[in-house]
Design an enzyme around this catalytic site. Structure first.
Site, PDB file in Angstrom:
ATOM      1  N   LYS A 148     -26.977  -6.564  57.878  1.00  0.00           N
ATOM      2  CA  LYS A 148     -28.139  -6.211  58.211  1.00  0.00           C
ATOM      3  C   LYS A 148     -28.757  -5.056  57.124  1.00  0.00           C
ATOM      4  O   LYS A 148     -28.554  -4.062  57.270  1.00  0.00           O
ATOM      5  CB  LYS A 148     -28.428  -5.600  59.629  1.00  0.00           C
ATOM      6  CG  LYS A 148     -29.871  -6.080  60.023  1.00  0.00           C
ATOM      7  CD  LYS A 148     -30.775  -4.976  60.721  1.00  0.00           C
ATOM      8  CE  LYS A 148     -31.022  -3.511  60.437  1.00  0.00           C
ATOM      9  NZ  LYS A 148     -32.385  -3.752  59.466  1.00  0.00           N
TER      10      LYS A 148
ATOM     11  N   CYS B   4     -28.496  10.491  49.483  1.00  0.00           N
ATOM     12  CA  CYS B   4     -27.768  11.247  50.627  1.00  0.00           C
ATOM     13  C   CYS B   4     -27.231  12.265  50.101  1.00  0.00           C
ATOM     14  O   CYS B   4     -27.267  13.474  50.929  1.00  0.00           O
ATOM     15  CB  CYS B   4     -26.796  10.323  51.278  1.00  0.00           C
ATOM     16  SG  CYS B   4     -25.771   9.520  50.303  1.00  0.00           S
TER      17      CYS B   4
ATOM     18  N   GLU C  37     -33.318  17.178  56.614  1.00  0.00           N
ATOM     19  CA  GLU C  37     -33.189  16.257  55.115  1.00  0.00           C
ATOM     20  C   GLU C  37     -34.574  15.649  55.013  1.00  0.00           C
ATOM     21  O   GLU C  37     -34.956  15.090  56.123  1.00  0.00           O
ATOM     22  CB  GLU C  37     -32.081  15.101  55.671  1.00  0.00           C
ATOM     23  CG  GLU C  37     -31.882  14.265  54.421  1.00  0.00           C
ATOM     24  CD  GLU C  37     -31.232  12.932  54.745  1.00  0.00           C
ATOM     25  OE1 GLU C  37     -31.393  12.258  55.563  1.00  0.00           O
ATOM     26  OE2 GLU C  37     -30.074  12.731  53.890  1.00  0.00           O
TER      27      GLU C  37
HETATM   28  P1  NAD Z   1     -32.195   4.643  58.962  1.00  0.00           P
HETATM   29  O1  NAD Z   1     -31.331   5.223  59.770  1.00  0.00           O
HETATM   30  O2  NAD Z   1     -33.657   4.662  59.425  1.00  0.00           O
HETATM   31  O3  NAD Z   1     -31.970   3.112  58.753  1.00  0.00           O
HETATM   32  C1  NAD Z   1     -30.640   2.480  58.309  1.00  0.00           C
HETATM   33  C2  NAD Z   1     -30.496   0.997  58.968  1.00  0.00           C
HETATM   34  O4  NAD Z   1     -30.457   1.237  60.429  1.00  0.00           O
HETATM   35  C3  NAD Z   1     -31.637   0.441  58.364  1.00  0.00           C
HETATM   36  O5  NAD Z   1     -31.042  -1.135  58.056  1.00  0.00           O
HETATM   37  C4  NAD Z   1     -32.355   0.257  59.736  1.00  0.00           C
HETATM   38  O6  NAD Z   1     -33.063  -1.259  59.996  1.00  0.00           O
HETATM   39  C5  NAD Z   1     -31.181   0.161  60.906  1.00  0.00           C
HETATM   40  N1  NAD Z   1     -31.556   0.661  62.404  1.00  0.00           N
HETATM   41  C6  NAD Z   1     -32.856   1.248  62.532  1.00  0.00           C
HETATM   42  N2  NAD Z   1     -32.755   1.606  63.840  1.00  0.00           N
HETATM   43  C7  NAD Z   1     -31.665   1.233  64.350  1.00  0.00           C
HETATM   44  C8  NAD Z   1     -30.804   1.130  65.631  1.00  0.00           C
HETATM   45  N3  NAD Z   1     -31.575   1.652  66.618  1.00  0.00           N
HETATM   46  N4  NAD Z   1     -29.693   0.577  65.698  1.00  0.00           N
HETATM   47  C9  NAD Z   1     -29.051   0.042  64.546  1.00  0.00           C
HETATM   48  N5  NAD Z   1     -29.739   0.019  63.361  1.00  0.00           N
HETATM   49  C10 NAD Z   1     -30.984   0.516  63.359  1.00  0.00           C
HETATM   50  O7  NAD Z   1     -31.964   5.261  57.563  1.00  0.00           O
HETATM   51  P2  NAD Z   1     -32.717   4.791  56.127  1.00  0.00           P
HETATM   52  O8  NAD Z   1     -34.212   5.323  56.174  1.00  0.00           O
HETATM   53  O9  NAD Z   1     -32.719   3.404  56.074  1.00  0.00           O
HETATM   54  O10 NAD Z   1     -31.938   5.547  55.011  1.00  0.00           O
HETATM   55  C11 NAD Z   1     -32.102   6.910  54.701  1.00  0.00           C
HETATM   56  C12 NAD Z   1     -31.068   7.480  55.354  1.00  0.00           C
HETATM   57  O11 NAD Z   1     -29.752   7.059  54.946  1.00  0.00           O
HETATM   58  C13 NAD Z   1     -30.866   9.126  54.851  1.00  0.00           C
HETATM   59  O12 NAD Z   1     -30.650   9.969  55.909  1.00  0.00           O
HETATM   60  C14 NAD Z   1     -29.732   9.208  53.962  1.00  0.00           C
HETATM   61  O13 NAD Z   1     -29.121  10.606  53.924  1.00  0.00           O
HETATM   62  C15 NAD Z   1     -28.588   8.095  54.479  1.00  0.00           C
HETATM   63  N6  NAD Z   1     -27.694   7.587  53.711  1.00  0.00           N
HETATM   64  C16 NAD Z   1     -26.496   8.018  53.882  1.00  0.00           C
HETATM   65  C17 NAD Z   1     -25.522   7.599  52.770  1.00  0.00           C
HETATM   66  C18 NAD Z   1     -23.966   8.123  52.836  1.00  0.00           C
HETATM   67  O14 NAD Z   1     -23.177   7.310  52.158  1.00  0.00           O
HETATM   68  N7  NAD Z   1     -23.803   9.133  53.745  1.00  0.00           N
HETATM   69  C19 NAD Z   1     -25.823   6.683  51.725  1.00  0.00           C
HETATM   70  C20 NAD Z   1     -27.381   6.316  51.631  1.00  0.00           C
HETATM   71  C21 NAD Z   1     -28.120   6.838  52.637  1.00  0.00           C
END
Ligand code: NAD
Length: 497
Positions: A191, A301, A399
């Site tokens: 997804k 991140c 963050e």
């Molecule tokens: P997000 O948590 O908003 O979304 C991530 C994914 O989860 C998306 O595909 C979204 O549609 C889905 N999602 C949303 N609500 C959900 C739910 N209730 N249940 C399951 N899935 C759901 O994050 P984002 O804004 O897409 O990405 C930014 C975040 O990702 C930042 O916090 C960043 O630090 C983190 N990140 C972490 C890493 C790592 O390796 N640690 C790498 C890249 C990004």
């Protein structure tokens, strides 16, 4: 072949044909109810494509297909060599489609084309090739108990893996999950983020062309509700999630409320960058610190969003930082000279600008702080640096995920370590010093999954596990440890007497 510099990316963008349909059972399909959402480029607010908005029927279908495929053994029981050959062919097709993928990523997320051609696409190919190579290098364990009993410990694929990924590195984050999961023999439902679905769909076409059996990889574009359905589903065996800490917690709850599926979380961060007075090269360190927070417009991140500078070199270093920040100029992502791209969407732009407003009340604004290039129709914020907030300030703890840096002076090493560790997160941390003993001590004392000495986010080598501790999550992408996430251990005891 012409180089990325010579190519006319705008003309290529005009001629691009984008298919936004979901990918289920080896075919492009519309969402069951025909629903779509508009995928908008943050570079100029242009609608790029109408993408399938999947919902429950699509989730049920994709999981049923993935389960059937897994149980059939068409992929799970294939030899490591067979899996390796398919994954290598896939990597080759991704390489041949590098320009198209880089362009899609640039249009979808607003990243500079210089970055997607040099980093996102090559990094994706490297990951796929690395795990392909590992697919036939698996050796399990033998336990010699006594003359009449022989034990062996094998690793088996988990089954159906749901991979839920964010928008900041759409291709790479997807591949970091699906390459090891597929190399281990699982079926996958991916997804992508609703903000960046295009490249995930395109690489699925290429996987099929490479010979990946239908149903092994399925891609469901849609919003968070799709992710939640996957996390709650009784027939998903493992969910590998990269995203925010808040959503990661919900994913874990869903697993607890359903079938206790394995949950791997790669979450947010607030990584510190510590500069000691014996930093080997202040110019180089300042350049790295600027790149560590302004690259990808800070939407990364491991961004070094907290810069800790020893007071002896504070003024010199800060001036160097402000100079380096000026090198990051928001511009058209399709221009090969652009050093800073867009903020991913309107909602996120508002969030980052909101933090900048908070920062103005909590600290001294040293540079930046404005939205720019508004007339382009795109979403851009200039590099922003705040100085000397209280350690408890919101901009020091939360963050922001944008081009916003917070800087603290410190007098003693112990103070720097305490400040660095005063965070709910624990993703990465870097320390800059010429003293190897101090560097080693810092690595032991910093609460982070990754520590870099005289570098920041040097995570380019697939042998190094990538991930964090505390509220930055529990999983590791990359390295052989990532392969283990997608397997279960089985102990078999043979009585031979
Ligand atoms: P997000 O948590 O908003 O979304 C991530 C994914 O989860 C998306 O595909 C979204 O549609 C889905 N999602 C949303 N609500 C959900 C739910 N209730 N249940 C399951 N899935 C759901 O994050 P984002 O804004 O897409 O990405 C930014 C975040 O990702 C930042 O916090 C960043 O630090 C983190 N990140 C972490 C890493 C790592 O390796 N640690 C790498 C890249 C990004």
């Amino acid at each position: 072949m012409s180089s990325a510099i010579e190519r006319d990316w705008r003309a290529l963008a005009q001629s691009l044909r984008i298919d936004g349909r979901a990918f289920i059972d080896g075919k492009r399909v519309d969402a069951h109810d025909g629903a779509v959402f508009a995928d908008v480029s943050p570079a100029d607010s242009r609608v790029l494509a109408h993408v399938s908005a999947c919902s429950e029927r699509d989730v049920q279908l994709a999981i049923a297909v993935a389960r059937r495929c897994f149980d059939s053994g068409v992929w799970a029981d294939a030899s490591g060599r067979e899996r390796k050959a398919v994954l290598q062919r896939w990597a080759q097709l991704v390489r041949e489609s590098a320009d198209e993928l880089a362009l899609l990523e640039t249009l979808d997320v607003g990243k500079p084309i210089a970055d997607t051609t040099a980093i996102d696409v090559p990094g994706t190919i490297y990951c796929l090739e690395w795990f392909a190579e590992l697919a036939d290098k698996r050796v399990d364990e033998l336990v010699q108990i006594d003359k009449t009993q022989l034990g062996y410990v094998t690793r088996e694929p988990v089954g159906v893996v749901a991979a839920i990924v964010p928008w900041n590195f759409p291709l790479q984050m997807a591949m970091w999950k699906i390459a090891p999961a597929l190399a281990a023999g699982n079926s996958v439902v991916l997804k992508p983020s609703e903000k960046s679905p295009l490249t995930a769909l395109r690489i699925a076409d290429l996987a099929r062309a490479a010979g990946l059996p239908d149903g092994v990889l399925n891609v469901l574009p849609g919003d968070g509700a799709v992710g939640q359905m996957l996390a709650l589903h009784e027939d998903v065996d493992c969910v590998a999630f990269t995203g925010s800490t808040a959503v990661g917690k919900r994913v874990m709850e869903c697993a607890a409320r359903s079938n206790l599926k394995r949950v791997w979380l790669e979450l947010g961060g607030k990584s510190p960058f510590i500069v000691m007075p014996d930093c080997p090269d202040i110019g180089h360190a300042a350049r790295s610190a600027a790149a560590a927070i302004f690259y990808n417009a800070g939407q990364i991140c491991t961004a070094a969003s907290r810069l800790l500078i020893h007071t002896d070199i504070y003024d010199v270093f800060m001036q160097a930082m402000v100079d380096e920040a000026r090198r990051f100029v928001p511009g058209d992502p399709l221009d090969i000279g652009t050093t800073m791209g867009a903020i991913v969407d309107e909602q996120h732009l508002r969030r980052v600008l909101g933090y900048i407003d908070v920062g103005r009340t909590e600290a001294r604004l040293r540079c930046g702080g404005r939205r720019v290039r508004e007339s382009s129709g795109g979403l851009f914020i200039e590099p922003t640096i705040f100085e000397r907030p209280a350690a408890t300030a919101r901009i020091a703890r939360e963050e922001i995920f944008g081009p916003v840096l917070t800087v603290f002076p410190f007098d003693h090493f112990d103070e720097a370590i305490a400040l660095a560790n005063s965070s709910d997160y624990g993703l990465g941390a870097s320390v800059w010093t010429s003293n190897l003993r101090l560097a080693h001590e810092a690595s032991r004392r910093l609460r982070a999954g990754m520590v870099w000495v005289n570098g920041h986010d040097d995570s380019g080598d697939m042998n190094m596990p990538f991930g964090g501790i505390a509220q930055s999550g529990n999983g590791r992408d990359n390295s052989v440890h990532a392969l283990e996430k997608y397997t279960e251990l089985k102990s078999t005891l043979l009585r031979l007497g």
